[in-house]
Design an enzyme around this catalytic site. Structure first.
Site, PDB file in Angstrom:
ATOM      1  N   MET A   1       0.855  -1.191   0.000  1.00  0.00           N
ATOM      2  CA  MET A   1       0.000   0.000   0.000  1.00  0.00           C
ATOM      3  C   MET A   1       0.888   1.237   0.000  1.00  0.00           C
ATOM      4  O   MET A   1       1.673   1.443   0.922  1.00  0.00           O
ATOM      5  CB  MET A   1      -0.888   0.001   1.253  1.00  0.00           C
ATOM      6  CG  MET A   1      -1.768  -1.223   1.395  1.00  0.00           C
ATOM      7  SD  MET A   1      -2.491  -1.347   3.060  1.00  0.00           S
ATOM      8  CE  MET A   1      -3.427   0.180   3.133  1.00  0.00           C
TER       9      MET A   1
ATOM     10  N   GLY B   1       1.865   4.621   4.041  1.00  0.00           N
ATOM     11  CA  GLY B   1       2.248   3.439   3.268  1.00  0.00           C
ATOM     12  C   GLY B   1       2.551   2.229   4.130  1.00  0.00           C
ATOM     13  O   GLY B   1       3.036   2.352   5.246  1.00  0.00           O
ATOM     14  N   SER B   2       2.287   1.036   3.621  1.00  0.00           N
ATOM     15  CA  SER B   2       2.415  -0.163   4.432  1.00  0.00           C
ATOM     16  C   SER B   2       2.195  -1.404   3.577  1.00  0.00           C
ATOM     17  O   SER B   2       2.197  -1.331   2.354  1.00  0.00           O
ATOM     18  CB  SER B   2       1.407  -0.106   5.578  1.00  0.00           C
ATOM     19  OG  SER B   2       0.154   0.326   5.073  1.00  0.00           O
ATOM     20  N   ARG B   3       1.972  -2.546   4.245  1.00  0.00           N
ATOM     21  CA  ARG B   3       1.753  -3.799   3.527  1.00  0.00           C
ATOM     22  C   ARG B   3       0.745  -4.652   4.280  1.00  0.00           C
ATOM     23  O   ARG B   3       0.677  -4.616   5.515  1.00  0.00           O
ATOM     24  CB  ARG B   3       3.072  -4.553   3.410  1.00  0.00           C
ATOM     25  CG  ARG B   3       3.067  -5.635   2.341  1.00  0.00           C
ATOM     26  CD  ARG B   3       4.416  -6.291   2.261  1.00  0.00           C
ATOM     27  NE  ARG B   3       4.467  -7.536   3.015  1.00  0.00           N
ATOM     28  CZ  ARG B   3       5.598  -8.146   3.342  1.00  0.00           C
ATOM     29  NH1 ARG B   3       6.765  -7.616   3.027  1.00  0.00           N
ATOM     30  NH2 ARG B   3       5.562  -9.283   4.002  1.00  0.00           N
TER      31      ARG B   3
END
Length: 218
Positions: free
Chosen positions: A101, A187-189
């Site tokens: 993301m 932002g990330s995952r």
């Protein structure tokens, strides 16, 4: 537990709201922008400050948007907006689908299946970029759902900017497919582990939409 499109709390296909958990970042930014706009009428210096503060507030509103979705049909749907970063067979027979993301994606994550939340575990860790392999050791929240496919594991992973994961619901909560379950700031995952025998329908590099993109194949 079968998917139901008739649930009273299904999303409407129209409308956008602000994500729960955004207020610690959003409220100070909007307040500063509003104050600078008021003062801009009397001071050129304040007017100069108003431009970047207002732009930052607008950016925050965009980052923390939480659009309504028409939840798709399918056994497993994407828990996150983003791009499929990797698809990896796991030692126990499961398949891990990792979704990256970016800061421009919607940060609200959704339940991939209907079921019951059996555990929500916060694990402290680092904050390297979520696309980096070392992000395996980042701060994360590990979810387990009891579903019609058995135990489904989903992991929210913090990135270099995202310093807080905000679960919306506790252990023991029953969820419908596509329900909002948590927020990762910026932002990330998000990783989802498909059970052995479940075929993956997405490809690396494919864009996904939470609650809409189907992850598995019949």
């Amino acid at each position: 537990m079968p998917h139901s499109q008739t649930s009273a709390h299904r999303d409407s296909p129209k409308g956008v709201r602000i994500a729960r958990g955004a207020s610690p970042w959003l409220l100070p930014t909007v307040a500063t922008a509003a104050l600078s706009l008021v003062r801009a009428r009397k001071s050129k210096r304040a007017a100069a400050i108003a431009v970047p503060t207002t732009a930052l507030a607008a950016g925050m509103l965009w980052f923390f948007r939480d659009p309504e979705r028409e939840i798709a049909q399918g056994r497993v749907i994407s828990p996150a907006d983003g791009v499929v970063q990797s698809i990896m067979p796991w030692k126990d027979g499961r398949t891990r689908v990792a979704i990256f993301m970016s800061p421009l994606n919607v940060h609200v994550n959704r339940a991939p299946l209907a079921g019951t939340v059996t555990s929500v575990e916060h694990i402290p860790g680092g904050f390297v970029p979520a696309f980096n392999k070392e992000s395996e050791n980042n701060e994360r929240v590990v979810w387990h759902f009891d579903t019609e496919l058995g135990d489904i594991e989903m992991v929210q992973i913090a990135g270099a900017v995202a310093r807080r994961i905000v679960p919306y619901i506790p252990q023991g909560t029953k969820v419908e497919q596509g329900d909002r379950i948590g927020l990762i700031r910026f932002g990330s995952r998000v990783d989802i582990y498909l059970p052995e025998g479940v075929e993956v329908a997405v490809e690396v590099g494919q864009a996904t939409t939470a609650g809409v993109t189907r992850i598995d194949r019949d």
